[in-house]
Design a protein around this motif. Structure first.
Motif, PDB file in Angstrom:
ATOM      1  N   UNK A  18       0.818  -1.206   0.000  1.00 12.59           N
ATOM      2  CA  UNK A  18       0.000   0.000   0.000  1.00 12.59           C
ATOM      3  C   UNK A  18       0.854   1.259   0.000  1.00 12.59           C
ATOM      4  N   UNK A  19       1.974   1.231   0.710  1.00  8.94           N
ATOM      5  CA  UNK A  19       2.881   2.386   0.745  1.00  8.94           C
ATOM      6  C   UNK A  19       3.482   2.655  -0.629  1.00  8.94           C
ATOM      7  N   UNK A  20       3.861   1.575  -1.338  1.00  8.30           N
ATOM      8  CA  UNK A  20       4.427   1.743  -2.678  1.00  8.30           C
ATOM      9  C   UNK A  20       3.396   2.349  -3.627  1.00  8.30           C
ATOM     10  N   UNK A  21       2.140   1.893  -3.499  1.00  7.22           N
ATOM     11  CA  UNK A  21       1.083   2.452  -4.353  1.00  7.22           C
ATOM     12  C   UNK A  21       0.894   3.934  -4.080  1.00  7.22           C
ATOM     13  N   UNK A  22       0.815   4.300  -2.805  1.00  9.53           N
ATOM     14  CA  UNK A  22       0.647   5.712  -2.460  1.00  9.53           C
ATOM     15  C   UNK A  22       1.870   6.524  -2.845  1.00  9.53           C
ATOM     16  N   UNK A  23       3.043   5.928  -2.674  1.00  7.41           N
ATOM     17  CA  UNK A  23       4.280   6.623  -3.045  1.00  7.41           C
ATOM     18  C   UNK A  23       4.301   6.942  -4.533  1.00  7.41           C
ATOM     19  N   UNK A  24       3.971   5.945  -5.335  1.00 12.09           N
ATOM     20  CA  UNK A  24       3.967   6.161  -6.788  1.00 12.09           C
ATOM     21  C   UNK A  24       2.864   7.133  -7.211  1.00 12.09           C
ATOM     22  N   UNK A  25       1.765   7.158  -6.445  1.00 14.59           N
ATOM     23  CA  UNK A  25       0.637   8.010  -6.819  1.00 14.59           C
ATOM     24  C   UNK A  25       0.869   9.474  -6.482  1.00 14.59           C
ATOM     25  N   UNK A  26       1.623   9.747  -5.408  1.00 13.36           N
ATOM     26  CA  UNK A  26       1.787  11.122  -4.955  1.00 13.36           C
ATOM     27  C   UNK A  26       3.220  11.625  -5.069  1.00 13.36           C
ATOM     28  N   UNK A 313       7.832  18.772   1.231  1.00 12.79           N
ATOM     29  CA  UNK A 313       6.594  18.161   0.724  1.00 12.79           C
ATOM     30  C   UNK A 313       6.763  16.660   0.579  1.00 12.79           C
ATOM     31  N   UNK A 314       7.919  16.220   0.075  1.00 16.07           N
ATOM     32  CA  UNK A 314       8.163  14.788  -0.086  1.00 16.07           C
ATOM     33  C   UNK A 314       8.167  14.077   1.265  1.00 16.07           C
ATOM     34  N   UNK A 315       8.788  14.698   2.253  1.00 13.39           N
ATOM     35  CA  UNK A 315       8.824  14.082   3.586  1.00 13.39           C
ATOM     36  C   UNK A 315       7.405  13.964   4.146  1.00 13.39           C
ATOM     37  N   UNK A 316       6.619  15.015   4.000  1.00 17.41           N
ATOM     38  CA  UNK A 316       5.233  14.973   4.480  1.00 17.41           C
ATOM     39  C   UNK A 316       4.424  13.903   3.748  1.00 17.41           C
ATOM     40  N   UNK A 317       4.634  13.783   2.444  1.00 11.80           N
ATOM     41  CA  UNK A 317       3.897  12.774   1.671  1.00 11.80           C
ATOM     42  C   UNK A 317       4.298  11.369   2.119  1.00 11.80           C
ATOM     43  N   UNK A 318       5.584  11.160   2.364  1.00  4.44           N
ATOM     44  CA  UNK A 318       6.046   9.836   2.812  1.00  4.44           C
ATOM     45  C   UNK A 318       5.427   9.483   4.161  1.00  4.44           C
ATOM     46  N   UNK A 323       1.205   6.541   7.228  1.00  4.89           N
ATOM     47  CA  UNK A 323       0.068   6.578   8.152  1.00  4.89           C
ATOM     48  C   UNK A 323      -1.189   6.023   7.484  1.00  4.89           C
ATOM     49  N   UNK A 324      -1.427   6.411   6.247  1.00  4.33           N
ATOM     50  CA  UNK A 324      -2.596   5.907   5.528  1.00  4.33           C
ATOM     51  C   UNK A 324      -2.507   4.398   5.307  1.00  4.33           C
TER      52      UNK A 324
END
Length: 429
Positions: A18-26, A313-318, A323-324
């Motif tokens: 799930x983290x990889x999916x969110x990482x690639x998406x944002x 921004x990248x740190x916040x997104x990570x 968390x998500x």
């Protein structure tokens, strides 16, 4: 323990996926946008550096215009037949008339006004071949050449083939002085022998060109028509300014500067961007060098705040992606636990939050329970149908056994009575 390890492994795999999916998406779109912004900033910075470099060449050429205007002013004044003839007579004779003294006074006032009007002018020499071997200087007026420490200009002027020439040389007024460098512009008279030499202070010219340097390790070079170095100014920490550069520039570098049609050269394995402009009146080549690394460093300095904001921004997104992902796992784990509770007919605890996810979860569990109840009813109905079929079969089988049994008894009675029917036979029938 095995179940716990398996649960931890599933949890890790789910969060990772799930983290990889969110990482690639944002993160990836953010990185792409950041790269585009940095590239645009680099393009803008490059264009600004190019404009400032062109402006440096323009200002350098304009400064030479000022020097050339001084020289032209003197030339227009000297290109007078009566004045040249008068100067020739004053150089050829020790004694001059009153009229010539008045002319000399006016002439000296003009020469002094020209030389004093600009701090760039070091001195002015005038020479017309004469039998007394005399010359005119802005500082001492008519002097004998054998009394001057600086006389090499005379030979250069008399041997001049073209109308104008410029060179870098050293000068000293007196023999006990230390020499200093000047730029000498040699000019021939058009209709007469001889000419004049305008000497410019190299240190003042260099100070001005130093002020034009805007970037670290930027350099300005002046080359004459033969490709000789006239002036070198650089913005490096270890390089000196105001010299002709013979001890600072190699012959290979000087040769590279003289090669036309180049947009970059290599000096000590460092690439430089080169820009050249020709100053026609003196046939001087104005060259500016700028390390290519300056483009990248300046662009990075201009994009520093943008890059810093992008990193935040990248740190916040990570962090938000993690968390998500963890929250999604907890929600999925709760669904699995509810299914287990429903399967084991345990009391279901409704979710505390009244959000959309909780409503969806309740609907899923309700549908699951209804399906489970329908499955139980269907199984019970199949069981009853099977029991009814067995009972009906039993009902079919029991009369045959009774008939066979009664018939056997009937035959046994007939055997005892020797084939004579009795009341028992009649009852059995």
């Amino acid at each position: 323990m095995k179940k716990n390890k398996k649960t931890i492994h599933i949890k890790y795999q789910f969060i990772k996926k799930n983290f990889i999916v969110l990482f690639c998406s944002f993160v990836l779109p953010t990185l792409l946008l950041g790269m585009i912004l940095v590239f645009l900033s680099w393009q803008k910075t490059t264009n600004e550096i190019q404009k400032r470099t062109d402006n440096t060449l323009s200002l350098a050429s304009g400064y030479l215009d000022g020097l050339h205007n001084n020289n032209q002013t003197v030339g227009l004044y000297l290109e007078n037949s009566s004045l040249i003839l008068g100067l020739n007579r004053m150089m050829s004779f020790k004694d001059i008339s009153y009229t010539e003294s008045v002319i000399l006074k006016q002439f000296s006032l003009f020469i002094n006004s020209v030389t004093n009007s600009s701090q760039n002018i070091d001195s002015l020499y005038i020479y017309i071949p004469n039998k007394l071997n005399r010359a005119y200087t802005s500082g001492r007026q008519f002097v004998f050449l054998n009394t001057l420490s600086d006389t090499e200009w005379v030979d250069r002027l008399t041997e001049l083939e073209q109308d104008m020439a410029i060179e870098l040389r050293q000068k000293k007024e007196y023999s006990f002085e230390s020499p200093w460098e000047i730029l000498s512009v040699y000019n021939r008279f058009r209709m007469y022998a001889g000419g004049w030499v305008m000497n410019y202070s190299l240190s003042n010219i260099t100070d001005y060109y130093d002020s034009l340097l805007s970037f670290p390790d930027q350099s300005i070079y002046l080359l004459d028509q033969e490709g000789n170095l006239l002036l070198q100014c650089d913005n490096s920490d270890n390089g000196g300014n105001g010299n002709n550069g013979n001890d600072k520039i190699s012959s290979e570098t000087l040769q590279a500067l003289n090669d036309p049609g180049q947009d970059h050269i290599w000096i000590h394995n460092i690439p430089y961007t080169i820009k050249t402009e020709e100053y026609e009146p003196y046939h001087i080549k104005i060259i500016t060098l700028l390390p290519k690394s300056t483009f990248y460093m300046t662009a990075l300095e201009n994009a520093y705040h943008m890059i810093l904001l992008l990193m935040l921004i990248l740190i916040m997104i990570i962090i938000m992606a993690y968390i998500l992902s963890l929250n999604s796992y907890h929600q999925l784990h709760q669904v699995v636990e509810w299914f287990d509770q429903a399967e084991h007919h345990q009391a279901l605890i409704p979710p505390g939050k009244k959000d959309m996810y909780s409503q969806i979860l309740q609907n899923i569990i309700r549908i699951f329970l209804e399906n489970d109840y329908l499955q139980v009813q269907l199984s019970e109905r199949k069981y009853r149908q099977k029991a009814a079929e067995l009972q009906a079969l039993q009902y079919q089988i029991n009369p045959h056994f009774l008939f066979n049994t009664l018939q056997t008894i009937h035959y046994e009675i007939l055997d005892v009575t020797n084939g004579q029917p009795s009341k028992a036979n009649l009852m059995i029938e």
